[in-house]
Each structure stands twice: as structure tokens, then as C-alpha cells.
Write an enzyme that holds these catalytic residues in place. Sequence first.
Site, PDB file in Angstrom:
ATOM      1  N   TYR A 161       0.861  -1.182   0.000  1.00 19.83           N
ATOM      2  CA  TYR A 161       0.000   0.000   0.000  1.00 19.83           C
ATOM      3  C   TYR A 161       0.896   1.230   0.000  1.00 19.83           C
ATOM      4  CZ  TYR A 161      -3.533   3.362   1.596  1.00 19.83           C
ATOM      5  OH  TYR A 161      -4.383   4.444   1.709  1.00 19.83           O
ATOM      6  N   ASP A 256       9.277   2.536  -0.460  1.00 18.38           N
ATOM      7  CA  ASP A 256       8.282   3.243   0.328  1.00 18.38           C
ATOM      8  C   ASP A 256       8.580   2.929   1.793  1.00 18.38           C
ATOM      9  OD1 ASP A 256       6.092   3.847   1.891  1.00 18.38           O
ATOM     10  OD2 ASP A 256       4.605   3.140   0.449  1.00 18.38           O
ATOM     11  N   LYS A 284       4.694   9.285   8.479  1.00 17.18           N
ATOM     12  CA  LYS A 284       4.553   8.808   9.865  1.00 17.18           C
ATOM     13  C   LYS A 284       5.631   9.363  10.802  1.00 17.18           C
ATOM     14  CE  LYS A 284       2.008   4.773   8.215  1.00 17.18           C
ATOM     15  NZ  LYS A 284       0.606   5.027   8.472  1.00 17.18           N
TER      16      LYS A 284
HETATM   17  N1  HOZ Z   1      -3.200   3.544   5.989  1.00 15.44           N
HETATM   18  C1  HOZ Z   1      -3.040   3.451   7.374  1.00 15.44           C
HETATM   19  C2  HOZ Z   1      -2.678   2.086   7.802  1.00 15.44           C
HETATM   20  N2  HOZ Z   1      -1.863   1.346   6.970  1.00 15.44           N
HETATM   21  C3  HOZ Z   1      -4.287   3.817   8.123  1.00 15.44           C
HETATM   22  C4  HOZ Z   1      -4.437   5.244   8.284  1.00 15.44           C
HETATM   23  C5  HOZ Z   1      -5.527   5.642   9.262  1.00 15.44           C
HETATM   24  O1  HOZ Z   1      -6.615   5.120   9.199  1.00 15.44           O
HETATM   25  O2  HOZ Z   1      -5.271   6.484  10.078  1.00 15.44           O
END
Ligand code: HOZ
Length: 449
Positions: A161, A256, A284
Site C-alpha cells: 500500500y 516506500d 509517519k
Molecule cells: N493507511 C493506514 C494504515 N496502513 C491507516 C491510516 C488511518 O486510518 O489512520
Amino acid sequence: MSLENRYSRLTTHDSQTMLLNKSEYLFNKAQKFIPGGVNSPARAFKSVGGVPVFFKKAKGSVITDEDGNEFIDYVGSWGPMILGHAFPPVVKAVQDASFNSTSFGAPTELEIEMAELVQQMVPNVERVRMVNSGTEACMSAVRVARGYTGKEKIIKFEGNYHGHGDAFLIKAGSGALTLGKPSSPGVTKGTAKDTLNADYNDLPSVEKLLKKNKGNVAAIILEPVAGNMGCIPPEPGFLEGLRKLCDEHETVLIFDEVMTGFRLARGGAQERFNIWADLVTFGKIIGGGLPVGAFGGKKEIMDVVAPVGPVYQAGTLSGNPLAMSAGLAQLGALEKYPEIYVDLEEKTEYLKKNLTNVLNKHELDYHMNQVGSMISLFFTKEKVRDFKGANSTDQQFFKQFFHEMLKRGIYLPPSPFESWFLANTLTYEMLDKTIAAADESIGVVKSAS
Ligand code: HOZ
């Protein structure tokens, strides 16, 4: 309110007149104004069912919901909180910066400090551009790779992802997978045809695509340790093989590192595995919990970015002083105290070892993957090394396990397709509490099934 109350009411209420707990009340209200009541689908508890917990505060590894229930947190805002919630230097940096304005839309010295620090920690990032999220970072990195190579297609991996950019929503992981919709409507056929999907940990599948699309693959993008189909490490030779293939085909290798950057080591997965990509994306941790992303890499490639080169990329709030201050405070601590990584790894290994004992005691089929402070527990007897493996685990068991853990004050990611993220604020007492909760939870789920 005790956790037991929360649950008895969650499971037994069937009347509109019954008093709701605050998360239920807020979730009902949120759905009237926000699609599905959440601002990101992975939060909606779709794969585990029930009502998402609404939180109001957190400190270190303890997170408190709107009813005052406390949980030990293994989500860590999906990764950023490596030093725990409300890490004092981050809080102070944000407070101090806000007095001088939250945004100028003009350059600041803080941005240079951030770029210098990133380069110090990740030496192949000769130039870095700050953005506002991991999604933006990955979208931009791919555009840069296309602009640099003059090629159009990209190769990504099923179950990885890279945020919600159109090109990535073909066979994607994370929330897309949780919702059972790895490919999204709204993505045009034109975009989809330029995204090629390979299998994670399967070099021949990549070679095949490169051969078939010879001379037209701009980039290979991947999570060097997958975290969006649960935690899945690269097998020996996989990253090395991709590096070699990219060199042979003059294709840009993009790591990534939105999840792994500054988490698996100061220099992220690149340092840990000693494989160096051409472009790297961050998110993050780099923002200390504020909305920040970044992409960077070799000067030669990054020089195609405007205003030096012709590839356009911009953002009013990019590099804003609040975000830079928070990120600098967090990265600064990680840079200064590298022993944090040793501590985190020891704690994660302790958790893994003791969970293993519990799982063996219950004679359960399981597979656990761990790299540094990322860990996932899959309910399956097969090794989980790719999307197919992650998708064929016992998701029903996970769902029940998740809720039993929640009842016992342990907040795990609400999906089997997400990695758990440990913070160095977790104490051994908290880990022991988690292990005991897992023992009880598994007992309960097993006897009910
Ligand atoms: N894409 C995030 C986890 N892989 C989640 C982001 C969120 O819901 O805060």
C-alpha cells in the site's frame, strides 16, 4: 465505566432507548456528517466489526477513550508514535513553534535543518522534498521517476500500500484490502494500464513484467518490509534482486519507507538490509504525529523536480514550521539515542517469544512475522510471505481475538492486514499484561469455536 460494561452493552443493547457508551454515541453522530463516520477507512472496524473506539487522549503507550477506559496501544497512530504519545520534546516543539505562526508559505531555516538531519540519518537522500502525507510522497516519487526516465509504467506488489494515489489502488493493501476492495472504482482504465502488479517475494514475477514491458518501466515501488498486509519481511535475495533488475533495466527503485523509515533503524530498511534505493518515501515518524511526508534520493534524479527541473510538485503547507518542529524533535531524539532501537527490538522479541509460548500452549495454528519493532500474528499454519498467504489466514479468529484483547485493555490494529507498531514507552509490565491477555483471549476464542 469498566471495560466489561462497555462490552456487555455493546453486545446486548438492542433498544434505541438504552444508554449508549460514548464511542457508540459519537460513531452514530459521526456517520451523519462524515462518510462511514471516519476520515480514513482503516479506522472503521470493518474487518473486526463493532464500533470503533473514539479516543480523547494518550500518553506514552496508554491511550484513553472517550469513556475514560485505558488501553495499551499497539497501533501508535499506525506508526508515528515510536517514542510514545505526547513525547514531551515534540509537545514543546509544537507549542513553541505555534507562537511564531503555523505557516508562512515561504522558506524557513527549520526546513534546512530537517533536510540536513534526514540526510545524516539516511545518507543516500542527497535531496529531499517535504510534503504532507505518505500518499503525497509516493505519488510524487512516481511522477519524478517517470519524468526522469521518460517511461510510463510502474511495477508495484500485490498487497503493498502506497497511499491512495490512483496508480496505487490496483490490488492495494491496508484499508483497501480490509474493505475487500483492493482495486478502487474511480481509477481510470488509462491509469490502471500503467500499473503492473507483481507478487511480493517473487523475483521471477518481476522479471516477467520487465521483459514484457521492456524499455517502458519507469519505477519499481515497494515496501521493503511490507506492513499493509500484516508485517511481511523480504526474503533473502529479494531486495538485492530488485536492485539488480532496476540497474539492468534503467528503472528507478523506490522504497516506500513510510512505515519502516526511522523505525527499523535510523536509516530505515535501507540501512537494516544494506540495500539502497534510488528514491525513498517517508511519512509517519518523520512528522512526529503531524501530517508530514517526504520523498528524496539521488541528486541526479531529484534535480528533475521544479523549480530546478520540469517535474511539477508543490504544496502550500509543505514544510510548515509546526510539522518541521515536531519532526525535528522526534528524529532528533532517535538520532541522539540510537539505543532506542536496541530497546525496541528487545521488547518486540520478548513479546514474540512469550506470545509463541502462549500460542503453542493452546496448540493453535499461527505464524508470526517480526522485523525490528513491527510484528504481526497470523492465524494460519502456513508461512506468510506474500499477499496470497496474508489473505488466506483465519480472519474470523482474528476478529474474535481482537475484541477479546480490546476487552482486556489491549488496543491492536483493527485488521489482520496491518502491522502492530511498538513504542519504546511500552514497559515489560505492559508486555506481560498483553501476553496474559492473549492467553485468556485465545482460551476464550478457542472454546467458543
Ligand atoms: N493507511 C493506514 C494504515 N496502513 C491507516 C491510516 C488511518 O486510518 O489512520
